[in-house]
Write a protein that holds these residues in place. Sequence first.
Motif, mmCIF file in Angstrom:
data_model
loop_
_atom_site.group_PDB
_atom_site.id
_atom_site.type_symbol
_atom_site.label_atom_id
_atom_site.label_comp_id
_atom_site.label_asym_id
_atom_site.label_seq_id
_atom_site.Cartn_x
_atom_site.Cartn_y
_atom_site.Cartn_z
ATOM 1 N N UNK A 243 6.177 31.163 16.530
ATOM 2 C CA UNK A 243 5.710 32.227 15.627
ATOM 3 C C UNK A 243 5.527 33.462 16.486
ATOM 4 N N UNK B 76 2.868 36.755 11.417
ATOM 5 C CA UNK B 76 1.956 36.458 10.304
ATOM 6 C C UNK B 76 1.410 37.755 9.707
ATOM 7 N N UNK C 87 -7.390 41.415 -6.009
ATOM 8 C CA UNK C 87 -7.164 40.001 -5.707
ATOM 9 C C UNK C 87 -8.504 39.276 -5.636
ATOM 10 N N UNK D 27 -9.451 30.486 -1.091
ATOM 11 C CA UNK D 27 -9.352 29.912 0.254
ATOM 12 C C UNK D 27 -8.376 30.643 1.188
ATOM 13 N N UNK D 28 -7.134 30.933 0.791
ATOM 14 C CA UNK D 28 -6.252 31.564 1.786
ATOM 15 C C UNK D 28 -6.691 32.973 2.166
ATOM 16 N N UNK D 29 -7.183 33.725 1.209
ATOM 17 C CA UNK D 29 -7.617 35.096 1.511
ATOM 18 C C UNK D 29 -8.805 35.080 2.476
ATOM 19 N N UNK E 194 -9.427 32.763 4.609
ATOM 20 C CA UNK E 194 -8.863 32.339 5.888
ATOM 21 C C UNK E 194 -8.216 33.507 6.623
ATOM 22 N N UNK E 195 -7.490 34.320 5.884
ATOM 23 C CA UNK E 195 -6.813 35.454 6.516
ATOM 24 C C UNK E 195 -7.827 36.486 7.016
ATOM 25 N N UNK F 224 -10.996 28.118 5.158
ATOM 26 C CA UNK F 224 -10.170 27.755 3.994
ATOM 27 C C UNK F 224 -10.590 26.406 3.419
ATOM 28 N N UNK G 211 -4.207 23.762 4.544
ATOM 29 C CA UNK G 211 -4.626 24.148 3.194
ATOM 30 C C UNK G 211 -3.797 23.432 2.126
ATOM 31 N N UNK H 210 2.562 30.063 8.390
ATOM 32 C CA UNK H 210 1.918 31.371 8.262
ATOM 33 C C UNK H 210 0.882 31.368 7.147
ATOM 34 N N UNK H 211 -0.326 31.801 7.464
ATOM 35 C CA UNK H 211 -1.388 31.856 6.463
ATOM 36 C C UNK H 211 -1.059 32.900 5.398
ATOM 37 N N UNK H 212 -0.367 33.972 5.797
ATOM 38 C CA UNK H 212 -0.045 35.027 4.816
ATOM 39 C C UNK H 212 0.866 34.530 3.700
ATOM 40 N N UNK I 6 0.338 32.063 2.008
ATOM 41 C CA UNK I 6 -0.531 31.493 0.968
ATOM 42 C C UNK I 6 -1.335 32.558 0.234
ATOM 43 N N UNK I 7 -1.424 33.731 0.859
ATOM 44 C CA UNK I 7 -2.232 34.790 0.241
ATOM 45 C C UNK I 7 -1.494 35.304 -0.998
ATOM 46 N N UNK I 8 -2.179 35.304 -2.096
ATOM 47 C CA UNK I 8 -1.550 35.764 -3.334
ATOM 48 C C UNK I 8 -0.670 34.713 -3.986
ATOM 49 N N UNK J 156 0.093 31.764 -6.282
ATOM 50 C CA UNK J 156 -0.653 31.285 -7.448
ATOM 51 C C UNK J 156 -0.409 29.806 -7.696
ATOM 52 N N UNK K 75 -6.231 26.901 -6.753
ATOM 53 C CA UNK K 75 -7.530 27.391 -7.229
ATOM 54 C C UNK K 75 -7.846 28.710 -6.540
#
Lengths: 412, 412
Positions: free
Chosen positions: A142, A147, A159, A163-165, A167-168, B213, B312, B380-382, B384-386, B388, B412
């Motif tokens: 990576x 990321x 938004x 959980x992911x937000x 985490x970020x 997370x 996650x 990458x955590x990003x 997962x952001x957003x 659905x 969720x």
Amino acid sequence: MFNFLTLKSVAETLALLELFEPLPATEVPLAEALGRVLAEPFLAPENLPGFDRSTVDGFAVQARDVFGASEGLPAALTLVGECPMGQAPTLVIQPGQTARIWTGGMLPQGADAVVMLEHARLSESQGLVELTRPLAPGDNVILADEDAIQGRELIPPGQTLGPPELGLLAALGQKSARVRSQPTVAILASGDEVVPLDVEPGPGQVRDINSQTIQALASLAGAKTLSLGLAPDDLPTLSALVHQAWRTAEIVVISGGSSAGQRDFTLQALQAIPGAEILAHGVAVSPGKPLIIGRAGQKSLWGLPGHPAGALVTAEIFLKPLIWRLTGAREPVWAQSLTARLSRPVVSAQGRRDYFRVSLSRPDPQGPLLATPILGKSGLITTLVGAEALAICPEELEGLEAGALVEIRLLS
Amino acid sequence: MFNFLTLKSVAETLALLELFEPLPATEVPLAEALGRVLAEPFLAPENLPGFDRSTVDGFAVQARDVFGASEGLPAALTLVGECPMGQAPTLVIQPGQTARIWTGGMLPQGADAVVMLEHARLSESQGLVELTRPLAPGDNVILADEDAIQGRELIPPGQTLGPPELGLLAALGQKSARVRSQPTVAILASGDEVVPLDVEPGPGQVRDINSQTIQALASLAGAKTLSLGLAPDDLPTLSALVHQAWRTAEIVVISGGSSAGQRDFTLQALQAIPGAEILAHGVAVSPGKPLIIGRAGQKSLWGLPGHPAGALVTAEIFLKPLIWRLTGAREPVWAQSLTARLSRPVVSAQGRRDYFRVSLSRPDPQGPLLATPILGKSGLITTLVGAEALAICPEELEGLEAGALVEIRLLS
């Protein structure tokens, strides 16, 4: 006197909610930010992960050194050391060299790819590693800004932080999040026949249901709640309590007394709030017709029907979207425009929108949802228990046939 | 050594969760019961509303007295008084008599229906009321046992307590609810390269994402959480921390070190728990292959991948259903068997189930959901952001075409 002069349509009533602006932003610790709504775009303050990082256990290499490598014709590289975890490696990979590296470790200078342990044969005595697979630069790595790139928008305003937000935000060192303030909903239940939960009702008395249901609904929608207890059907006392609610909360809710009868004081009590303006009194909806919505500046004033089902359904249809608007939350796409087939016919009246409580099932896993209307008079609280959605019969229809495709609204 | 001996399938892994029994019932105050799951059927302790109750403002009558009444030929009844609110009326309605009554008021003896005020003409001087509409017995009345009959099951076990259920419990005088206990999830993040949120990472270091997370996910799923911080990649220290987690929590989660490499100590640390049994190590799923699930009696032991996305996603697929199982919660019907059309092709590998992160839209309000895969490496955590939902590519396929109908799982 006993008829509302003009009933507003559901659409007209929902449009009134746009008079209220989203609440200001506030900073909350990350540990309290779950479920809150981001108020401003979140931009990456730095690159993430911040260094080139191995995604496997293996050997860091220059990819060109393993060009064409295979089981039969492996590339033999000199093992020059091991990359430590959690530190910058001091070694440098020159052509023909390799170093051990672990998942999550920082790539040494010179290396641009990592060969997985499974594709390596170590000859410890000779200090050599035979690598049996070719790689491209970046394989099993990576990159430092892969990321997140410094300055880029990572989370849009509006938004909900899940959980992911969270985490970020943690990954980027945020100890708090900038979210919209939560409105406080102050709830008052009126009615001379209503007694609090801890009082045994005498003949002709009932326990307070609406304080419970409206508090729970407002809380699930993202508001803080404040229960102000019961108010008798007497204008001075009701007015005093409503005044107290108005001073402490952004949203003032009275259940009961919202109709236009001789004993209905909710309208007058709300009108007595300084600067109050009544926006709607009476909505063409069932259940819930005697709904009052008003405002005093940016505070909203609500008179919900006293019938528990009418109170809860109107709160679901009108109060919940207001709370979402104030907190900046959006309804998830998957919850919008949901439809189901109706299991049996329902009867409505032209000119009003009917919300039927339904339970849902999916008899065919590949097929549509089936909505089964829950029977019983609309004032019964039990018709809402176990209901998973409201099925909508639009204004222009007098009912719906069995098998009709209906719009449904999921209940929280 | 670096390959898992046998990968379990997703279905086999989910089946393991059935080894864990729902937690015992506990009593919580009504104010804390929102979102909890009922442990036992709730039977009506009494009738509701408990007395015959008017649903309108009007006049209590014997329905047979207004048989055939109309505007042109009204029924004239003698007004004998007014029913008080919140009390049993002392008056009795005889044939030919009527009494004023208000919405929510208790019907007087003898009356079996209520004429709405709109259908009455009062002649105060003569003590007469002219009623212009016919009625059937029970019209505009909720009967004493119409909302609930004493002894009947009103709420089934397994029902999540939402606004209507709390309202019904309040209506029936319940100050508390009998719900399933919540499990505690103790979370430990391992890795020498991981630093806590409040430490500025040096070269080769990253901040702890997984504690955030997994805590958030477990909390949304209905568990209590306990963050035990970070553990280094060293077996004695990790074991001591895992032991502490096991003593205090029903669910022990370690993120990181769950693979089968030389620096992966999670398996050994979990195995060191008294009575521990490893049920799965390695699952044919992407992301998340190096998942560990074990148990020590009824406590469950988890080793999640260190990659934030893998941690996650596996928590979403496996840990969340376990929490639901322990708390007795059920996934709502509408969230099951959801499908969407894929906006673009995705590539998978045969023999494993791939979970692609997708955003959802509904370009045609009447049409299906559109799932747009979020691009980026699975670590990458990003990504997962957003997101659905997760879109599923089943084991037997090597990918999915654009336009394919895919099963999705809402996040969720």
